[in-house]
Design a protein around this motif. Structure first.
Motif, PDB file in Angstrom:
ATOM      1  N   LYS A   1       0.813  -1.209   0.000  1.00 36.78           N
ATOM      2  CA  LYS A   1       0.000   0.000   0.000  1.00 36.78           C
ATOM      3  C   LYS A   1       0.851   1.265   0.000  1.00 36.78           C
ATOM      4  CE  LYS A   1      -3.968   2.159   2.228  1.00 36.78           C
ATOM      5  NZ  LYS A   1      -4.994   2.046   3.297  1.00 36.78           N
TER       6      LYS A   1
ATOM      7  N   HIS B   1       1.805   2.287  -3.546  1.00 40.31           N
ATOM      8  CA  HIS B   1       0.798   2.491  -4.597  1.00 40.31           C
ATOM      9  C   HIS B   1       1.037   3.775  -5.386  1.00 40.31           C
ATOM     10  CE1 HIS B   1      -2.489  -0.402  -2.862  1.00 40.31           C
ATOM     11  NE2 HIS B   1      -1.351  -1.010  -3.149  1.00 40.31           N
TER      12      HIS B   1
ATOM     13  N   GLN C   1      -2.044   6.395 -13.120  1.00 40.42           N
ATOM     14  CA  GLN C   1      -2.573   7.359 -12.161  1.00 40.42           C
ATOM     15  C   GLN C   1      -3.244   8.479 -12.958  1.00 40.42           C
ATOM     16  OE1 GLN C   1      -2.193   6.879  -8.884  1.00 40.42           O
ATOM     17  NE2 GLN C   1      -0.297   5.731  -8.552  1.00 40.42           N
TER      18      GLN C   1
ATOM     19  N   TYR D   1      -4.687  -3.959  -8.840  1.00 42.88           N
ATOM     20  CA  TYR D   1      -4.198  -2.921  -9.756  1.00 42.88           C
ATOM     21  C   TYR D   1      -5.162  -2.771 -10.927  1.00 42.88           C
ATOM     22  CZ  TYR D   1      -0.530  -0.130 -12.130  1.00 42.88           C
ATOM     23  OH  TYR D   1       0.204   0.866 -12.733  1.00 42.88           O
TER      24      TYR D   1
ATOM     25  N   GLU E   1      -8.319  -3.146 -10.812  1.00 45.03           N
ATOM     26  CA  GLU E   1      -9.453  -2.384 -10.299  1.00 45.03           C
ATOM     27  C   GLU E   1      -9.124  -0.895 -10.245  1.00 45.03           C
ATOM     28  OE1 GLU E   1     -10.141  -4.243  -6.555  1.00 45.03           O
ATOM     29  OE2 GLU E   1     -10.945  -6.098  -7.448  1.00 45.03           O
ATOM     30  N   GLN E   2      -7.886  -0.560  -9.823  1.00 48.15           N
ATOM     31  CA  GLN E   2      -7.485   0.851  -9.785  1.00 48.15           C
ATOM     32  C   GLN E   2      -7.428   1.420 -11.202  1.00 48.15           C
ATOM     33  OE1 GLN E   2      -3.681   1.850  -7.901  1.00 48.15           O
ATOM     34  NE2 GLN E   2      -3.497   3.578  -9.310  1.00 48.15           N
TER      35      GLN E   2
ATOM     36  N   GLU F   1     -10.823   2.154 -12.471  1.00 50.31           N
ATOM     37  CA  GLU F   1     -11.400   3.307 -11.779  1.00 50.31           C
ATOM     38  C   GLU F   1     -10.861   4.622 -12.332  1.00 50.31           C
ATOM     39  OE1 GLU F   1     -11.418   5.224  -7.265  1.00 50.31           O
ATOM     40  OE2 GLU F   1     -11.007   3.086  -7.532  1.00 50.31           O
TER      41      GLU F   1
END
Length: 258
Positions: free
Chosen positions: A159, A162, A168, A194, A196-197, A200
């Motif tokens: 975490k 990240h 990003q 990752y 999922e990120q 998003e």
């Protein structure tokens, strides 16, 4: 007679530089981890012979002319992180009308990709050495890319790390400024958190739209080969997720910060 390299002498005098951008730019949070491993004789030979012709050191000192770099005006796709280059060379061979600018910091992989391209007679690959962020920000003109590929980037699973992940919001804003409207961005990862990120941040960014009408992940497209690394992961039960997003037509967008 074998040449013995003295301390401070470049490892490959005609090959990629150890730190092409040097101290010209501030040290941002790195999204990649330089890996040191042995360069084979074949990879070293390819680096020496082919780097002056097909290599690009990312020094951030000029905006490059992609048509001049490739010797033609065909579409150019940027690939960030190519490992040992097998999938890159396979995609280049399957689509000779698309140029691939493949960027990595792994010297054995750079040499291996050059050797693969040379062996297959491919002329639509150029190998970039250095930080892809500097390449995008300093060396590529707006609307110059026809696509972007990021396959299996470092997931930085802890975490506290990240913030080092490549995908990003700020990176997408920078990438959007260099992609033509309609350009396809294709990411793949076998690290589900990752993925999922990624989903998003892509979904939230105004510069991109999901190619999947219902949203979510995409099936692996035929043009992305199944790599040996990926096959090993699938054998272990890993789930690989592909994301296919398209650069939307220009409208009011956040600006990429230098």
């Amino acid at each position: 007679m074998r040449h013995t390299r003295v301390k401070g002498e470049p490892r490959f005098p005609d090959g990629p530089k150890a730190d092409p951008a040097g101290s010209h730019f501030e040290r941002r949070i790195r999204s990649f981890q330089p890996r040191r491993s042995r360069v084979t004789a074949g990879q070293a030979d390819a680096l020496q012979r082919l780097w002056p012709k097909w290599g690009l050191d990312i020094d951030g000192q000029r905006v490059i002319d992609l048509a001049e770099l490739f010797g033609n005006s065909r579409p150019v796709v940027l690939e960030i992180g190519f490992g040992m280059g097998e999938a890159t060379s396979e995609m280049a061979a399957a689509d000779p009308d698309t140029n691939i600018l493949a960027v990595d910091v792994h010297t054995p992989g750079q040499g291996n990709l050059l050797a693969l391209a040379d062996r297959a007679g491919l002329t639509n690959i150029r190998v970039g050495n250095g930080d892809a962020i500097i390449l995008l920000r300093e060396m590529l003109a707006p609307d110059s890319l026809d696509g972007l590929r990021v396959y299996f980037p470092d997931p930085w699973p802890k975490k506290r790390h990240h913030k080092r992940r490549l995908i990003q919001p700020d990176f997408l804003t920078l990438a959007a400024s260099r992609l033509k409207p309609g350009a396809l961005v294709h990411c793949a990862t076998d690290w589900e958190p990752y993925a999922e990120q990624m989903l998003e941040v892509f979904t939230a960014h105004p510069g991109f739209e999901n190619t999947q009408s219902g949203g979510g992940y995409a099936p692996r497209p035929d043009f992305r080969p199944l790599t040996r690394f990926e096959g090993q992961g699938l054998d272990k039960g890993h789930v690989v997720n592909d994301l296919l997003f398209r650069r939307v037509p220009h409208r009011d967008q956040p600006t990429a910060e230098g």
